[in-house]
Design a protein around this motif. Structure first.
Motif, PDB file in Angstrom:
ATOM      1  N   VAL A 159       0.976   2.985  -6.845  1.00 32.29           N
ATOM      2  CA  VAL A 159       1.504   2.102  -5.804  1.00 32.29           C
ATOM      3  C   VAL A 159       0.367   1.262  -5.234  1.00 32.29           C
ATOM      4  O   VAL A 159      -0.806   1.598  -5.393  1.00 32.29           O
ATOM      5  CB  VAL A 159       2.187   2.897  -4.660  1.00 32.29           C
ATOM      6  CG1 VAL A 159       3.384   3.667  -5.183  1.00 32.29           C
ATOM      7  CG2 VAL A 159       1.217   3.825  -3.973  1.00 32.29           C
ATOM      8  N   GLN A 160       0.727   0.193  -4.595  1.00 34.38           N
ATOM      9  CA  GLN A 160      -0.237  -0.651  -3.895  1.00 34.38           C
ATOM     10  C   GLN A 160      -0.145  -0.330  -2.405  1.00 34.38           C
ATOM     11  O   GLN A 160       0.959  -0.344  -1.847  1.00 34.38           O
ATOM     12  CB  GLN A 160       0.064  -2.136  -4.126  1.00 34.38           C
ATOM     13  CG  GLN A 160       0.074  -2.559  -5.582  1.00 34.38           C
ATOM     14  CD  GLN A 160      -1.282  -2.393  -6.225  1.00 34.38           C
ATOM     15  OE1 GLN A 160      -2.303  -2.773  -5.668  1.00 34.38           O
ATOM     16  NE2 GLN A 160      -1.289  -1.807  -7.410  1.00 34.38           N
ATOM     17  N   LEU A 161      -1.260  -0.039  -1.767  1.00 28.14           N
ATOM     18  CA  LEU A 161      -1.262   0.234  -0.331  1.00 28.14           C
ATOM     19  C   LEU A 161      -0.668  -0.934   0.450  1.00 28.14           C
ATOM     20  O   LEU A 161       0.076  -0.742   1.408  1.00 28.14           O
ATOM     21  CB  LEU A 161      -2.675   0.533   0.156  1.00 28.14           C
ATOM     22  CG  LEU A 161      -3.309   1.832  -0.346  1.00 28.14           C
ATOM     23  CD1 LEU A 161      -4.766   1.905   0.069  1.00 28.14           C
ATOM     24  CD2 LEU A 161      -2.548   3.022   0.167  1.00 28.14           C
ATOM     25  N   SER A 162      -0.977  -2.159   0.010  1.00 25.12           N
ATOM     26  CA  SER A 162      -0.486  -3.346   0.721  1.00 25.12           C
ATOM     27  C   SER A 162       1.041  -3.446   0.673  1.00 25.12           C
ATOM     28  O   SER A 162       1.652  -4.038   1.565  1.00 25.12           O
ATOM     29  CB  SER A 162      -1.121  -4.615   0.147  1.00 25.12           C
ATOM     30  OG  SER A 162      -0.862  -4.721  -1.242  1.00 25.12           O
ATOM     31  N   ASP A 163       1.698  -2.852  -0.350  1.00 33.12           N
ATOM     32  CA  ASP A 163       3.161  -2.848  -0.406  1.00 33.12           C
ATOM     33  C   ASP A 163       3.763  -2.030   0.733  1.00 33.12           C
ATOM     34  O   ASP A 163       4.935  -2.180   1.063  1.00 33.12           O
ATOM     35  CB  ASP A 163       3.658  -2.283  -1.738  1.00 33.12           C
ATOM     36  CG  ASP A 163       3.428  -3.238  -2.897  1.00 33.12           C
ATOM     37  OD1 ASP A 163       3.142  -4.435  -2.653  1.00 33.12           O
ATOM     38  OD2 ASP A 163       3.533  -2.786  -4.054  1.00 33.12           O
ATOM     39  N   PHE A 164       2.966  -1.140   1.317  1.00 33.65           N
ATOM     40  CA  PHE A 164       3.423  -0.283   2.408  1.00 33.65           C
ATOM     41  C   PHE A 164       2.798  -0.695   3.743  1.00 33.65           C
ATOM     42  O   PHE A 164       2.653   0.101   4.653  1.00 33.65           O
ATOM     43  CB  PHE A 164       3.119   1.181   2.089  1.00 33.65           C
ATOM     44  CG  PHE A 164       3.900   1.689   0.907  1.00 33.65           C
ATOM     45  CD1 PHE A 164       5.182   2.177   1.070  1.00 33.65           C
ATOM     46  CD2 PHE A 164       3.375   1.636  -0.368  1.00 33.65           C
ATOM     47  CE1 PHE A 164       5.925   2.624  -0.012  1.00 33.65           C
ATOM     48  CE2 PHE A 164       4.095   2.083  -1.460  1.00 33.65           C
ATOM     49  CZ  PHE A 164       5.378   2.572  -1.283  1.00 33.65           C
ATOM     50  N   SER A 165       2.418  -1.965   3.830  1.00 31.46           N
ATOM     51  CA  SER A 165       1.829  -2.546   5.044  1.00 31.46           C
ATOM     52  C   SER A 165       0.571  -1.816   5.484  1.00 31.46           C
ATOM     53  O   SER A 165       0.304  -1.672   6.679  1.00 31.46           O
ATOM     54  CB  SER A 165       2.861  -2.563   6.183  1.00 31.46           C
ATOM     55  OG  SER A 165       3.969  -3.351   5.820  1.00 31.46           O
ATOM     56  N   MET A 166      -0.214  -1.335   4.517  1.00 34.30           N
ATOM     57  CA  MET A 166      -1.469  -0.649   4.819  1.00 34.30           C
ATOM     58  C   MET A 166      -2.622  -1.423   4.190  1.00 34.30           C
ATOM     59  O   MET A 166      -2.483  -1.967   3.087  1.00 34.30           O
ATOM     60  CB  MET A 166      -1.448   0.781   4.261  1.00 34.30           C
ATOM     61  CG  MET A 166      -0.371   1.652   4.879  1.00 34.30           C
ATOM     62  SD  MET A 166      -0.210   3.261   4.080  1.00 34.30           S
ATOM     63  CE  MET A 166      -1.807   3.974   4.390  1.00 34.30           C
ATOM     64  N   SER A 167      -3.730  -1.471   4.886  1.00 33.42           N
ATOM     65  CA  SER A 167      -4.938  -2.087   4.345  1.00 33.42           C
ATOM     66  C   SER A 167      -5.785  -1.003   3.689  1.00 33.42           C
ATOM     67  O   SER A 167      -5.905   0.098   4.226  1.00 33.42           O
ATOM     68  CB  SER A 167      -5.753  -2.746   5.457  1.00 33.42           C
ATOM     69  OG  SER A 167      -5.003  -3.745   6.085  1.00 33.42           O
ATOM     70  N   PRO A 168      -6.380  -1.301   2.525  1.00 31.13           N
ATOM     71  CA  PRO A 168      -7.262  -0.319   1.906  1.00 31.13           C
ATOM     72  C   PRO A 168      -8.414   0.021   2.847  1.00 31.13           C
ATOM     73  O   PRO A 168      -8.961  -0.862   3.514  1.00 31.13           O
ATOM     74  CB  PRO A 168      -7.776  -1.029   0.658  1.00 31.13           C
ATOM     75  CG  PRO A 168      -6.749  -2.084   0.376  1.00 31.13           C
ATOM     76  CD  PRO A 168      -6.231  -2.501   1.722  1.00 31.13           C
ATOM     77  N   PRO A 169      -8.785   1.310   2.956  1.00 33.47           N
ATOM     78  CA  PRO A 169      -9.884   1.709   3.840  1.00 33.47           C
ATOM     79  C   PRO A 169     -11.209   1.064   3.424  1.00 33.47           C
ATOM     80  O   PRO A 169     -11.454   0.847   2.240  1.00 33.47           O
ATOM     81  CB  PRO A 169      -9.954   3.228   3.677  1.00 33.47           C
ATOM     82  CG  PRO A 169      -8.733   3.634   2.964  1.00 33.47           C
ATOM     83  CD  PRO A 169      -8.184   2.442   2.278  1.00 33.47           C
ATOM     84  N   LYS A 170     -12.035   0.794   4.415  1.00 29.92           N
ATOM     85  CA  LYS A 170     -13.332   0.180   4.165  1.00 29.92           C
ATOM     86  C   LYS A 170     -14.318   0.711   5.193  1.00 29.92           C
ATOM     87  O   LYS A 170     -13.999   0.782   6.376  1.00 29.92           O
ATOM     88  CB  LYS A 170     -13.205  -1.334   4.288  1.00 29.92           C
ATOM     89  CG  LYS A 170     -14.352  -2.099   3.747  1.00 29.92           C
ATOM     90  CD  LYS A 170     -14.033  -3.582   3.761  1.00 29.92           C
ATOM     91  CE  LYS A 170     -15.052  -4.310   2.933  1.00 29.92           C
ATOM     92  NZ  LYS A 170     -14.817  -5.743   2.912  1.00 29.92           N
TER      93      LYS A 170
END
Length: 81
Positions: A47-58
């Motif tokens: 899955v893509q994190l952005s598809d779930f309204s989440m930004s990848p951690p940084k």
């Protein structure tokens, strides 16, 4: 066509996945071992994190995570007779 009662099976399982309050359709690739009344195996999807309204951690300029994330679910079930 009857379902097998033993052996190895591979199939796709489609459904909705809810993460962080957002629901999206996903398809899992399933590999299972059937043995009379037992079934065990694993299911995987990406899955893509952005598809779930989440930004990848940084963490600063050094550590970051890709948007894509693999999920694996290992399972075992026994049918009561």
């Amino acid at each position: 066509m009857p379902l097998p009662t033993s052996g190895v099976v591979a199939f796709q399982l489609s459904g909705d996945l809810t993460v962080h309050g957002v629901t999206r359709p996903v398809t899992w690739q399933v590999n299972a071992q059937l043995d009379n009344h037992d079934v065990s195996g694993s299911a995987t999807t990406t899955v893509q994190l952005s598809d779930f309204s989440m930004s990848p951690p940084k963490a600063g300029p050094v550590v970051s995570v890709e948007d894509g994330m693999g999920l694996q679910l290992d399972f075992r079930a026994t049918r009561e007779v």
